[in-house]
Design a protein around this motif. Structure first.
Motif, short mmCIF file in Angstrom:
data_model
loop_
_atom_site.label_atom_id
_atom_site.label_comp_id
_atom_site.label_asym_id
_atom_site.label_seq_id
_atom_site.Cartn_x
_atom_site.Cartn_y
_atom_site.Cartn_z
N PRO A 167 0.83 -1.21 0.00
CA PRO A 167 0.00 0.00 0.00
C PRO A 167 0.86 1.26 0.00
O PRO A 167 2.04 1.21 0.38
CB PRO A 167 -0.79 -0.12 1.30
N PHE A 168 0.26 2.35 -0.40
CA PHE A 168 0.98 3.62 -0.48
C PHE A 168 0.99 4.36 0.86
O PHE A 168 1.73 5.31 1.01
CB PHE A 168 0.35 4.52 -1.55
N GLU A 169 0.12 3.94 1.79
CA GLU A 169 0.07 4.59 3.11
C GLU A 169 0.14 3.53 4.20
O GLU A 169 -0.16 2.36 3.97
CB GLU A 169 -1.22 5.41 3.29
N ARG A 170 0.55 4.00 5.39
CA ARG A 170 0.45 3.18 6.59
C ARG A 170 -0.37 3.99 7.60
O ARG A 170 -0.23 5.21 7.67
CB ARG A 170 1.82 2.84 7.17
N GLU A 171 -1.18 3.30 8.38
CA GLU A 171 -2.10 4.02 9.26
C GLU A 171 -1.97 3.59 10.71
O GLU A 171 -1.51 2.50 11.03
CB GLU A 171 -3.54 3.85 8.79
N PHE A 172 -2.38 4.51 11.59
CA PHE A 172 -2.44 4.23 13.02
C PHE A 172 -3.41 5.22 13.64
O PHE A 172 -3.84 6.18 13.01
CB PHE A 172 -1.05 4.35 13.67
N ARG A 173 -3.74 4.99 14.91
CA ARG A 173 -4.62 5.87 15.68
C ARG A 173 -3.92 6.30 16.96
O ARG A 173 -3.34 5.47 17.66
CB ARG A 173 -5.94 5.18 16.01
N LEU A 174 -4.02 7.57 17.28
CA LEU A 174 -3.44 8.05 18.53
C LEU A 174 -4.17 7.51 19.74
O LEU A 174 -3.61 7.45 20.84
CB LEU A 174 -3.43 9.58 18.54
N SER A 175 -5.42 7.10 19.56
CA SER A 175 -6.17 6.52 20.68
C SER A 175 -5.52 5.24 21.19
O SER A 175 -5.75 4.85 22.34
CB SER A 175 -7.61 6.25 20.26
N ASP A 176 -4.69 4.58 20.35
CA ASP A 176 -3.98 3.39 20.80
C ASP A 176 -2.97 3.72 21.90
O ASP A 176 -2.50 2.81 22.59
CB ASP A 176 -3.26 2.73 19.62
N PHE A 177 -2.63 4.99 22.05
CA PHE A 177 -1.65 5.42 23.04
C PHE A 177 -2.28 6.26 24.15
O PHE A 177 -1.58 6.86 24.96
CB PHE A 177 -0.54 6.24 22.35
N ALA A 178 -3.61 6.29 24.19
CA ALA A 178 -4.31 7.19 25.11
C ALA A 178 -4.09 6.85 26.57
O ALA A 178 -4.14 7.73 27.43
CB ALA A 178 -5.80 7.20 24.79
N ASP A 179 -3.85 5.57 26.88
CA ASP A 179 -3.67 5.19 28.28
C ASP A 179 -2.40 5.80 28.88
O ASP A 179 -2.40 6.23 30.04
CB ASP A 179 -3.62 3.66 28.40
N THR A 180 -1.33 5.84 28.10
CA THR A 180 -0.06 6.37 28.61
C THR A 180 0.21 7.80 28.18
O THR A 180 1.03 8.49 28.78
CB THR A 180 1.11 5.48 28.14
N ARG A 181 -0.47 8.25 27.10
CA ARG A 181 -0.33 9.62 26.60
C ARG A 181 1.14 10.06 26.48
O ARG A 181 1.56 11.07 27.05
CB ARG A 181 -1.10 10.59 27.51
N PRO A 182 1.92 9.34 25.72
CA PRO A 182 3.33 9.71 25.58
C PRO A 182 3.50 10.97 24.74
O PRO A 182 2.66 11.30 23.90
CB PRO A 182 3.94 8.51 24.86
N SER A 183 4.60 11.69 24.95
CA SER A 183 4.86 12.89 24.17
C SER A 183 5.39 12.55 22.78
O SER A 183 5.37 13.40 21.89
CB SER A 183 5.86 13.80 24.89
N GLU A 184 5.87 11.32 22.62
CA GLU A 184 6.34 10.85 21.31
C GLU A 184 5.66 9.54 20.96
O GLU A 184 5.59 8.62 21.79
CB GLU A 184 7.86 10.67 21.29
#
Length: 269
Positions: A233-250
């Motif tokens: 595929p031409f894109e790769r995807e993710f969701r920031l909600s996957d990191f909501a528990d720890t809320r990292p700055s990076e």
């Protein structure tokens, strides 16, 4: 003297006849002027919303709309046209610029060609959206190698002229469904790779963390663009909600199969 009396009597009836005739029904020129109804449209919508909230806007017109045109840049380039819209329609929008910095322009015409323009500018607050402040590419397939073979191995012009594009879901203007993937941000090009770091602090990249982010990147050769994602595929995807528990700055997007690693510096609310 009697003949004179008869003449006066006839004259009296003649005057009465004239007076009655002048009081008869008036002609049409004496009727009040009928003023045609002005064509206009009125908008009904909330004045406030949060980033990426779907906002319905009801458009009501004084007469049936033969056409309705919608633009986001005052009809310079962006237009969406509809025909035979009746006297009431609802259209759906979402916004990701804070404050009153996003305006929707409406232009309607009636069947007689009369035109009416109006605008809608909501006040957008951040809500629970996440802000992307920086993107740094640590690796990709072909980094530090010759991607422009017309240049010798010692020439830095042989390296990729890198840019990336972020996409996120749009809203169906007709029914309010959130779907698809619209271009959200296109970065400046880093000539000869550069430092592969983009400061996005002032880009106002706010997104609902539940929305997917699609990332893609390429080598800009001027006359053509060379894919750097080993597509498809031409894109790769993710969701920031996957990191909501720890809320990292990076947050790191990592795709080992194509040697891709991209670090997103984010701000949670």
């Amino acid at each position: 003297m009697k003949p004179i009396y008869l003449m006066k009597n006839n004259f009296f009836y003649f005057v009465i006849f004239i007076l009655l005739a002048s009081c008869g029904p008036s002609d049409d020129s004496m009727d009040p002027e009928v003023v045609p109804e002005d064509f206009n449209i009125q908008l009904s919508a909330t004045n406030t919303a949060v980033v990426d909230e779907v906002v319905p806007v009801m458009i009501n017109s004084s007469k049936p709309m033969a056409s309705l045109t919608i633009s986001f840049d005052n009809f310079q380039t962006s237009t969406t046209a509809f025909s035979d819209q009746g006297s009431s329609q609802t259209r759906f929008f979402k916004f990701d610029k804070l404050g009153m910095n996003s305006t929707v322009y409406f232009r309607a015409k009636d069947e007689d060609g009369n035109e009416f323009d109006t605008t809608y500018t909501p006040n957008i607050s951040r809500g629970n959206s996440v802000k992307i402040n920086q993107i740094k590419i640590n690796s990709f397939a072909g980094i530090d190698t010759t991607l422009d073979p017309e240049f010798p191995e010692t020439d830095p012009n042989r390296l990729a002229d890198v840019f990336f594009v972020l996409l996120k879901p749009g809203v169906d203007i007709r029914n309010g469904d959130v779907n698809g993937a619209n271009e959200w941000y296109r970065s400046p090009v880093k000539q000869n790779q550069g430092d592969l770091t983009w400061d996005l602090t002032n880009a106002e990249l706010y997104i609902n963390p539940e929305f997917r982010i699609l990332y893609t990147m390429a080598d800009d050769d001027g006359n053509f663009v060379q894919d750097l994602m080993q597509a498809p595929p031409f894109e790769r995807e993710f969701r920031l909600s996957d990191f909501a528990d720890t809320r990292p700055s990076e947050v790191t997007l990592s795709v080992p199969s194509i040697d891709l690693e991209v670090v997103f510096t984010v701000d949670w609310n």
